[in-house]
Design a protein around this motif. Structure first.
Motif, PDB file in Angstrom:
ATOM      1  N   VAL A 297     -49.623 -13.053  -0.012  1.00 56.25           N
ATOM      2  CA  VAL A 297     -48.836 -11.953   0.554  1.00 56.25           C
ATOM      3  C   VAL A 297     -47.758 -11.508  -0.429  1.00 56.25           C
ATOM      4  CG1 VAL A 297     -47.166 -11.367   2.379  1.00 56.25           C
ATOM      5  CG2 VAL A 297     -49.313 -12.501   2.960  1.00 56.25           C
ATOM      6  N   SER A 298     -47.072 -12.450  -1.061  1.00 51.34           N
ATOM      7  CA  SER A 298     -45.996 -12.065  -1.975  1.00 51.34           C
ATOM      8  C   SER A 298     -46.533 -11.380  -3.227  1.00 51.34           C
ATOM      9  CB  SER A 298     -45.087 -13.241  -2.314  1.00 51.34           C
ATOM     10  OG  SER A 298     -45.790 -14.372  -2.682  1.00 51.34           O
ATOM     11  N   LEU A 299     -47.672 -11.810  -3.751  1.00 49.35           N
ATOM     12  CA  LEU A 299     -48.256 -11.110  -4.899  1.00 49.35           C
ATOM     13  C   LEU A 299     -48.680  -9.697  -4.505  1.00 49.35           C
ATOM     14  CD1 LEU A 299     -50.343 -13.867  -6.707  1.00 49.35           C
ATOM     15  CD2 LEU A 299     -48.367 -12.648  -7.606  1.00 49.35           C
ATOM     16  N   VAL A 300     -49.257  -9.552  -3.315  1.00 52.85           N
ATOM     17  CA  VAL A 300     -49.642  -8.226  -2.824  1.00 52.85           C
ATOM     18  C   VAL A 300     -48.399  -7.351  -2.665  1.00 52.85           C
ATOM     19  CG1 VAL A 300     -50.556  -6.984  -0.810  1.00 52.85           C
ATOM     20  CG2 VAL A 300     -51.808  -8.940  -1.753  1.00 52.85           C
ATOM     21  N   LEU A 301     -47.356  -7.913  -2.084  1.00 49.82           N
ATOM     22  CA  LEU A 301     -46.119  -7.169  -1.877  1.00 49.82           C
ATOM     23  C   LEU A 301     -45.503  -6.717  -3.210  1.00 49.82           C
ATOM     24  CD1 LEU A 301     -43.979  -6.208   0.189  1.00 49.82           C
ATOM     25  CD2 LEU A 301     -42.852  -8.418  -0.121  1.00 49.82           C
ATOM     26  N   VAL A 302     -45.394  -7.640  -4.149  1.00 49.70           N
ATOM     27  CA  VAL A 302     -44.804  -7.314  -5.452  1.00 49.70           C
ATOM     28  C   VAL A 302     -45.633  -6.247  -6.160  1.00 49.70           C
ATOM     29  CG1 VAL A 302     -44.387  -8.230  -7.783  1.00 49.70           C
ATOM     30  CG2 VAL A 302     -43.579  -9.499  -5.791  1.00 49.70           C
ATOM     31  N   LEU A 303     -46.930  -6.457  -6.255  1.00 52.21           N
ATOM     32  CA  LEU A 303     -47.775  -5.500  -6.978  1.00 52.21           C
ATOM     33  C   LEU A 303     -47.854  -4.155  -6.273  1.00 52.21           C
ATOM     34  CD1 LEU A 303     -50.511  -8.007  -8.068  1.00 52.21           C
ATOM     35  CD2 LEU A 303     -49.198  -6.576  -9.637  1.00 52.21           C
ATOM     36  N   GLY A 304     -47.997  -4.173  -4.953  1.00 50.88           N
ATOM     37  CA  GLY A 304     -48.086  -2.919  -4.210  1.00 50.88           C
ATOM     38  C   GLY A 304     -46.798  -2.122  -4.267  1.00 50.88           C
ATOM     39  N   TRP A 305     -45.695  -2.777  -4.069  1.00 49.01           N
ATOM     40  CA  TRP A 305     -44.401  -2.097  -4.039  1.00 49.01           C
ATOM     41  C   TRP A 305     -44.033  -1.567  -5.417  1.00 49.01           C
ATOM     42  CZ3 TRP A 305     -40.262  -4.142  -0.263  1.00 49.01           C
ATOM     43  CH2 TRP A 305     -39.176  -3.270  -0.198  1.00 49.01           C
TER      44      TRP A 305
END
Length: 175
Positions: free
Chosen positions: A31-39
């Motif tokens: 979730v945190s990798l998705v959040l960082v990359l997406g944002w």
């Protein structure tokens, strides 16, 4: 009690708790990798972020040539698109080990590339004597990518293990 006795003792429930915490940590990592990359990827479509990364891109021996082809905003848009697609692949990796492996490889490549900026961008603080004193930006800002790279490698390893176990059972294995 001897030391050999202590080394064989177990704590009741520790294995189950460890597995639960490991699963929570693994999900949190994804979730945190998705959040960082997406944002951060979405931010690349703004003039603010394009300007913020211009110096890093220009100093890179690997991607500086993109500026002459795409311009500052075009390079930022390209990077943003790649980051958003990477985040999407990491999400889809929940259901498809193959797509998850691709997403994790893309994430690892992204963070490995950004870590090279530590050596190509002016990031050593001259007022503190240079190396190893990092400036806040870009030095300390980029240093976190070492942890993000490690997280991407954990997800890549997990996806490759799933592929080895399931292979053809992956619903998207033929794509």
């Amino acid at each position: 009690m001897s030391n050999s006795t202590l080394s064989h003792e177990t704590v009741p429930g520790a294995a189950g708790a460890g597995e639960t915490i490991g699963r929570i940590g693994h999900a949190g990592l994804r979730v945190s990798l998705v959040l960082v990359l997406g944002w951060i990827g979405a931010m690349k479509f703004t003039a603010y972020e394009a300007g913020a990364i211009q110096g890093l891109v220009s100093s890179s021996p690997f991607i500086s040539w993109l500026n002459s082809i795409l311009g500052v905003q075009g390079v930022s848009n390209l990077i943003g698109t790649i980051e958003i697609l990477t985040a999407l692949a990491l999400v889809l990796g929940i259901w498809s080990a193959r797509i998850g492996a691709l997403g994790a490889l893309m994430a690892a490549s992204t963070f490995a590339l950004t870590l090279t900026f530590l050596f190509s961008a002016p990031g050593w603080e001259p007022s503190l004597g240079g190396f190893p004193a990092l400036s806040v930006v870009p030095g300390q800002f980029l240093l976190k990518d070492a942890v993000l790279l490690a997280g991407a490698l954990v997800l890549l390893g997990e996806a490759l293990q799933r592929l080895a176990r399931t292979g053809a059972a992956d619903p998207l294995a033929r794509t």
